[in-house]
Enzyme design. Structure first.
Site, PDB file in Angstrom:
ATOM      1  N   ASN A  65      99.905 -26.522   9.679  1.00 25.71           N
ATOM      2  CA  ASN A  65     101.102 -25.846   9.179  1.00 25.71           C
ATOM      3  C   ASN A  65     101.790 -24.977  10.232  1.00 25.71           C
ATOM      4  O   ASN A  65     102.996 -24.785  10.184  1.00 25.71           O
ATOM      5  CB  ASN A  65     100.711 -24.987   7.964  1.00 25.71           C
ATOM      6  CG  ASN A  65     101.777 -23.966   7.629  1.00 25.71           C
ATOM      7  OD1 ASN A  65     102.799 -24.295   7.017  1.00 25.71           O
ATOM      8  ND2 ASN A  65     101.576 -22.726   8.045  1.00 25.71           N
TER       9      ASN A  65
ATOM     10  N   TYR B  53     113.411 -28.183  18.444  1.00 25.54           N
ATOM     11  CA  TYR B  53     112.618 -28.087  17.211  1.00 25.54           C
ATOM     12  C   TYR B  53     112.595 -29.449  16.504  1.00 25.54           C
ATOM     13  O   TYR B  53     111.537 -29.935  16.096  1.00 25.54           O
ATOM     14  CB  TYR B  53     113.212 -27.004  16.305  1.00 25.54           C
ATOM     15  CG  TYR B  53     112.511 -26.804  14.973  1.00 25.54           C
ATOM     16  CD1 TYR B  53     111.146 -26.535  14.915  1.00 25.54           C
ATOM     17  CD2 TYR B  53     113.227 -26.864  13.763  1.00 25.54           C
ATOM     18  CE1 TYR B  53     110.508 -26.337  13.689  1.00 25.54           C
ATOM     19  CE2 TYR B  53     112.599 -26.657  12.544  1.00 25.54           C
ATOM     20  CZ  TYR B  53     111.242 -26.399  12.509  1.00 25.54           C
ATOM     21  OH  TYR B  53     110.614 -26.203  11.295  1.00 25.54           O
TER      22      TYR B  53
HETATM   23  N1  LIG Z   1     110.727 -22.019   6.287  1.00 29.51           N
HETATM   24  C1  LIG Z   1     111.384 -23.172   6.331  1.00 29.51           C
HETATM   25  O1  LIG Z   1     112.567 -23.260   5.940  1.00 29.51           O
HETATM   26  C2  LIG Z   1     110.680 -24.419   6.812  1.00 29.51           C
HETATM   27  C3  LIG Z   1     111.287 -25.651   6.549  1.00 29.51           C
HETATM   28  C4  LIG Z   1     110.675 -26.814   6.981  1.00 29.51           C
HETATM   29  C5  LIG Z   1     109.462 -26.762   7.640  1.00 29.51           C
HETATM   30  N2  LIG Z   1     108.887 -25.550   7.901  1.00 29.51           N
HETATM   31  C6  LIG Z   1     107.612 -25.559   8.621  1.00 29.51           C
HETATM   32  O2  LIG Z   1     106.633 -24.933   7.831  1.00 29.51           O
HETATM   33  C7  LIG Z   1     105.634 -24.363   8.682  1.00 29.51           C
HETATM   34  C8  LIG Z   1     105.380 -22.927   8.286  1.00 29.51           C
HETATM   35  O3  LIG Z   1     106.580 -22.182   8.499  1.00 29.51           O
HETATM   36  P1  LIG Z   1     106.973 -20.875   7.653  1.00 29.51           P
HETATM   37  O4  LIG Z   1     108.296 -21.125   7.068  1.00 29.51           O
HETATM   38  O5  LIG Z   1     105.850 -20.466   6.782  1.00 29.51           O
HETATM   39  O6  LIG Z   1     107.185 -19.876   8.862  1.00 29.51           O
HETATM   40  P2  LIG Z   1     106.567 -18.437   9.160  1.00 29.51           P
HETATM   41  O7  LIG Z   1     106.604 -17.587   7.944  1.00 29.51           O
HETATM   42  O8  LIG Z   1     107.284 -17.990  10.387  1.00 29.51           O
HETATM   43  O9  LIG Z   1     105.039 -18.756   9.489  1.00 29.51           O
HETATM   44  C9  LIG Z   1     104.696 -19.489  10.630  1.00 29.51           C
HETATM   45  C10 LIG Z   1     103.201 -19.484  10.785  1.00 29.51           C
HETATM   46  O10 LIG Z   1     102.884 -20.255  11.943  1.00 29.51           O
HETATM   47  C11 LIG Z   1     102.070 -19.468  12.812  1.00 29.51           C
HETATM   48  N3  LIG Z   1     102.341 -19.780  14.214  1.00 29.51           N
HETATM   49  C12 LIG Z   1     103.534 -19.898  14.842  1.00 29.51           C
HETATM   50  N4  LIG Z   1     103.357 -20.144  16.136  1.00 29.51           N
HETATM   51  C13 LIG Z   1     102.018 -20.189  16.349  1.00 29.51           C
HETATM   52  C14 LIG Z   1     101.201 -20.389  17.495  1.00 29.51           C
HETATM   53  N5  LIG Z   1     101.717 -20.599  18.712  1.00 29.51           N
HETATM   54  N6  LIG Z   1      99.854 -20.365  17.342  1.00 29.51           N
HETATM   55  C15 LIG Z   1      99.295 -20.146  16.135  1.00 29.51           C
HETATM   56  N7  LIG Z   1     100.013 -19.935  15.010  1.00 29.51           N
HETATM   57  C16 LIG Z   1     101.353 -19.955  15.124  1.00 29.51           C
HETATM   58  C17 LIG Z   1     102.419 -18.017  12.490  1.00 29.51           C
HETATM   59  O11 LIG Z   1     101.289 -17.207  12.769  1.00 29.51           O
HETATM   60  P3  LIG Z   1     101.234 -16.063  13.889  1.00 29.51           P
HETATM   61  O12 LIG Z   1     102.556 -15.418  13.943  1.00 29.51           O
HETATM   62  O13 LIG Z   1     100.119 -15.190  13.390  1.00 29.51           O
HETATM   63  O14 LIG Z   1     100.850 -16.769  15.134  1.00 29.51           O
HETATM   64  C18 LIG Z   1     102.662 -18.077  10.989  1.00 29.51           C
HETATM   65  O15 LIG Z   1     101.456 -17.934  10.286  1.00 29.51           O
HETATM   66  C19 LIG Z   1     106.136 -24.542  10.123  1.00 29.51           C
HETATM   67  O16 LIG Z   1     105.523 -25.651  10.717  1.00 29.51           O
HETATM   68  C20 LIG Z   1     107.616 -24.808   9.931  1.00 29.51           C
HETATM   69  O17 LIG Z   1     108.140 -25.566  10.996  1.00 29.51           O
HETATM   70  C21 LIG Z   1     109.451 -24.387   7.488  1.00 29.51           C
END
Ligand SMILES: NC(=O)c1ccc[n+]([C@@H]2O[C@H](COP(=O)([O-])OP(=O)(O)OC[C@H]3O[C@@H](n4cnc5c(N)ncnc54)[C@H](OP(=O)(O)O)[C@@H]3O)[C@@H](O)[C@H]2O)c1
Length: 240
Positions: free
Chosen positions: A89, A154
């Site tokens: 994730n 991205y």
């Molecule tokens: N929100 C949206 O609209 C959306 C839409 C489509 C897909 N997604 C995908 O869903 C997933 C989760 O996103 P989210 O929306 O929950 O975003 P978020 O709230 O920003 O959470 C992102 C998570 O990824 C971790 N992370 C980021 N970079 C990292 C790294 N280099 N090493 C280890 N952990 C890392 C962060 O942990 P730390 O900060 O503790 O490292 C955090 O726990 C992502 O893959 C994103 O691309 C999100």
């Protein structure tokens, strides 16, 4: 299926969608290994899951580091002796026109969103093969299929994730491992606030709804195979 005694590894569980998925798996009685870079947020989640009566192990690690996939699997096996569910994730994005994107930003997004999950899958497979519910969830994005302005690197990283997931599904599904790719539009997390401020805060998909899909897929082990799920908002927008 009784999930008691099963072990899941959820990357990016320090917030947003990952925290919701980790919590939902814990509610099913699954022991969860949580990981991310933010130790304080992980500690809070660990306390929450423990207060629910779930055993939890936290690993502070950066998934873009080439050594992290091996480390995460090693820690999981060392601590619990098995792995049943892998949730890739963790992810991040920089919003910029292609012409302004640096080589460092490209490398970092590819390493976090594509290379890390790729090698985590590779390291996990020998253990998932031993499980009676071996499952991989790869959290992609709507930009794993389409393109939006200012998201070239991205989108490329999420297309890469989608690409290898399709191949992996064909390679390991006959061996009993299920591979599900979930591709959401805007989800109400920190990422959506920074990446898609144009979407506003209403009508965004809730992170709990992504956890609902994960829970459904985990329990759904019939003859039908579900490879990819596109999750879009219900307000009529074709994508996002
Ligand atoms: N929100 C949206 O609209 C959306 C839409 C489509 C897909 N997604 C995908 O869903 C997933 C989760 O996103 P989210 O929306 O929950 O975003 P978020 O709230 O920003 O959470 C992102 C998570 O990824 C971790 N992370 C980021 N970079 C990292 C790294 N280099 N090493 C280890 N952990 C890392 C962060 O942990 P730390 O900060 O503790 O490292 C955090 O726990 C992502 O893959 C994103 O691309 C999100």
């Amino acid at each position: 299926m009784d999930f008691k005694g099963k072990i899941a590894l959820v990357t990016g569980s320090s917030g947003g969608i990952g925290e919701c998925i980790a919590t939902r798996l814990a509610i099913q009685g699954i022991t969860v290994v949580i990981t991310g870079r933010d130790a304080e947020k992980l500690k809070l989640l660990k306390l929450k899951l423990q207060s629910m009566g779930t055993e939890t192990h936290m690993v502070v690690a950066d998934i873009s580091d080439p050594g992290t996939p091996g480390l995460l699997i090693h820690e999981t096996i060392e601590k619990f002796g098995r792995l049943d569910i892998l949730v890739n994730n963790a992810g991040y994005a920089v919003s910029k026109p292609l012409s302004m994107t640096t080589a460092e930003e490209w490398d970092s997004m590819m390493a976090t969103n594509a290379r890390g999950p790729f090698f985590l899958c590779k390291e996990a497979i020998p253990y998932l093969l031993k499980s009676d519910c071996g499952t991989i969830f790869n959290i992609s994005s709507v930009v794993g299929r389409v393109g939006y302005e200012n998201q070239a690197a991205y989108a490329a990283s999420k297309h890469a994730l989608m690409g290898f997931s399709k191949v992996l599904a064909k390679e390991v599904q006959p061996l009993g491992i299920r591979v599900h790719t979930i591709a959401p539009g805007g989800v109400a997390t920190e990422m959506a606030k920074t990446m898609r401020s144009d979407l506003g805060t209403t009508n965004l998909i809730l992170p709990e709804e992504i956890a609902d899909i994960v829970e459904f897929l985990l329990k759904f082990r019939g003859n039908a195979m579900i490879d990819n799920i596109d999750v879009r908002r219900s307000n009529g927008t074709p994508f996002a």
